[in-house]
Design a protein around this motif. Sequence first.
Motif, PDB file in Angstrom:
ATOM      1  N   ASP A 170       0.855  -1.183   0.000  1.00 45.69           N
ATOM      2  CA  ASP A 170       0.000   0.000   0.000  1.00 45.69           C
ATOM      3  C   ASP A 170       0.889   1.231   0.000  1.00 45.69           C
ATOM      4  O   ASP A 170       2.106   1.142   0.198  1.00 45.69           O
ATOM      5  N   GLY A 196      -5.038   2.458   2.259  1.00 43.71           N
ATOM      6  CA  GLY A 196      -6.074   1.493   2.590  1.00 43.71           C
ATOM      7  C   GLY A 196      -6.719   0.786   1.420  1.00 43.71           C
ATOM      8  O   GLY A 196      -7.638  -0.011   1.623  1.00 43.71           O
ATOM      9  N   GLN A 210      -5.648   3.271   6.727  1.00 44.28           N
ATOM     10  CA  GLN A 210      -5.342   1.963   7.275  1.00 44.28           C
ATOM     11  C   GLN A 210      -4.211   2.099   8.286  1.00 44.28           C
ATOM     12  O   GLN A 210      -3.190   2.741   8.010  1.00 44.28           O
ATOM     13  N   ASP A 246      -4.169  -4.859  12.418  1.00 46.05           N
ATOM     14  CA  ASP A 246      -4.439  -3.918  11.332  1.00 46.05           C
ATOM     15  C   ASP A 246      -5.888  -3.438  11.411  1.00 46.05           C
ATOM     16  O   ASP A 246      -6.821  -4.252  11.519  1.00 46.05           O
ATOM     17  N   ASN A 248      -8.483  -1.040   9.286  1.00 44.26           N
ATOM     18  CA  ASN A 248      -8.727  -0.303   8.047  1.00 44.26           C
ATOM     19  C   ASN A 248     -10.071   0.404   8.176  1.00 44.26           C
ATOM     20  O   ASN A 248     -11.131  -0.205   8.057  1.00 44.26           O
ATOM     21  N   ALA A 251     -13.078   0.919   5.027  1.00 46.74           N
ATOM     22  CA  ALA A 251     -12.550   0.106   3.929  1.00 46.74           C
ATOM     23  C   ALA A 251     -13.625  -0.104   2.867  1.00 46.74           C
ATOM     24  O   ALA A 251     -14.810  -0.240   3.178  1.00 46.74           O
ATOM     25  N   SER A 256     -10.164  -6.171   2.904  1.00 48.11           N
ATOM     26  CA  SER A 256      -9.550  -4.999   3.535  1.00 48.11           C
ATOM     27  C   SER A 256      -8.954  -4.086   2.464  1.00 48.11           C
ATOM     28  O   SER A 256      -9.689  -3.357   1.807  1.00 48.11           O
ATOM     29  N   ASN A 257      -7.630  -4.125   2.235  1.00 52.23           N
ATOM     30  CA  ASN A 257      -7.061  -3.309   1.148  1.00 52.23           C
ATOM     31  C   ASN A 257      -6.810  -4.134  -0.115  1.00 52.23           C
ATOM     32  O   ASN A 257      -6.195  -3.658  -1.062  1.00 52.23           O
TER      33      ASN A 257
END
Length: 398
Positions: A170, A196, A210, A246, A248, A251, A256-257
Amino acid sequence: MKLKHTFLGLFLSIQCISYAQETKSSTFGNGLFNLIGKDSTWSMKAGLRMQFLTVANWDKNIDGGFENLQENFSIRRARVKFDGFAYSPKLKYKIELGLSNRDISGASEFTSNSPRYILDGVLMYNFYGNFEFWMGQTKLPGNMERVISSGNLQQVNRSLLNSKFTLDRDQGIQIRHHFKLSEKFLIKEKLALSQGEGRNITSGNLGGLQHTARIEIFPFGDFKAYVASDLKRNTSPKLMLAATFDYNKDAVKTHSNQGSFMVTDIGFYETDINTIFVDAMFKYLGYSFMAEFAYRNATDPIAINSDGTPTGDIVQIGSGLNLQTGYLLSNNWEVSGRFTNIDLDEEITGISAQNQYTLGLSKYIVGHKLKVQTDLSYLSETVDNDELMWRLQVDIHF
């Protein structure tokens, strides 16, 4: 004609740089070349690596046999990498570019309809003591298996746990620090604040960031935990225990990402997603063992439109376990085994539990820089959709 002139200009530029600077020779696997400025204010090492992969898959039939053979040949990865320092050895940089189709896949409106050539592009500044400040695009401090380079894996590829739960790369900033509790007992801390939505995203970021925190404990001293297999045959036990949390916020993707964007009739669907990793690496006298546990949940995992109807997008919540071990023989052949369990929330995701068993065999010709690997995997699902997969891969790194 323009393309020809471009390549000619690039070639001449490299030649000029080579003549103008001091060049250190390198051995196989340690870079194509290593340039150092005459005033020692900068350096650049260039590397190239490729992976050639063959895959065969079979489906299990009702009689217990396997059928429907599917074969695939590919250049799994083809990458170039540059790293070094600029102005001062305390200011380092790294850029890695992907050239294979699978490396650059993902062109969409969220990447300005351009292939995702850039894997890593990051500056690392040792600004005080044992503190480093990172800025750019690179891997987040997530699960161990993901942070291990794809060129340093013990088996042909990473496990199902990684594909389902990884944070991957990221864009953002990181702070990294380490300290010792005793002569050997080492602790490393890593904090990241990122966009994120994953690598090379230029739009689709609604503002939620994130947050990633990881701690690593080395009770018996530092070692190369992020290189799979005990190629050094450590003469004393080496252990790393680690955990990542983690968060986020807002999101908009199903993993998530990672995964796909969750799009509704009025824009993006947003929800807070938490991911936890607990992992360990042990090495001693050619034996290695790696364990990973992953868990993900979300505030509201089912994406809905403005009228409350589901869009069909669902955050992949649940847990995963990966256990992997191997032993390196004196002739640099290694036998390895892996067990992976994926247990997503079936009531929410509609996906049944999976177990995968993998037996691997590797021949390290020049360590991870030149190796041949093969493995055989059996995937078992509760809905009897079992599969058998055989893979063969050759790695070469310059």
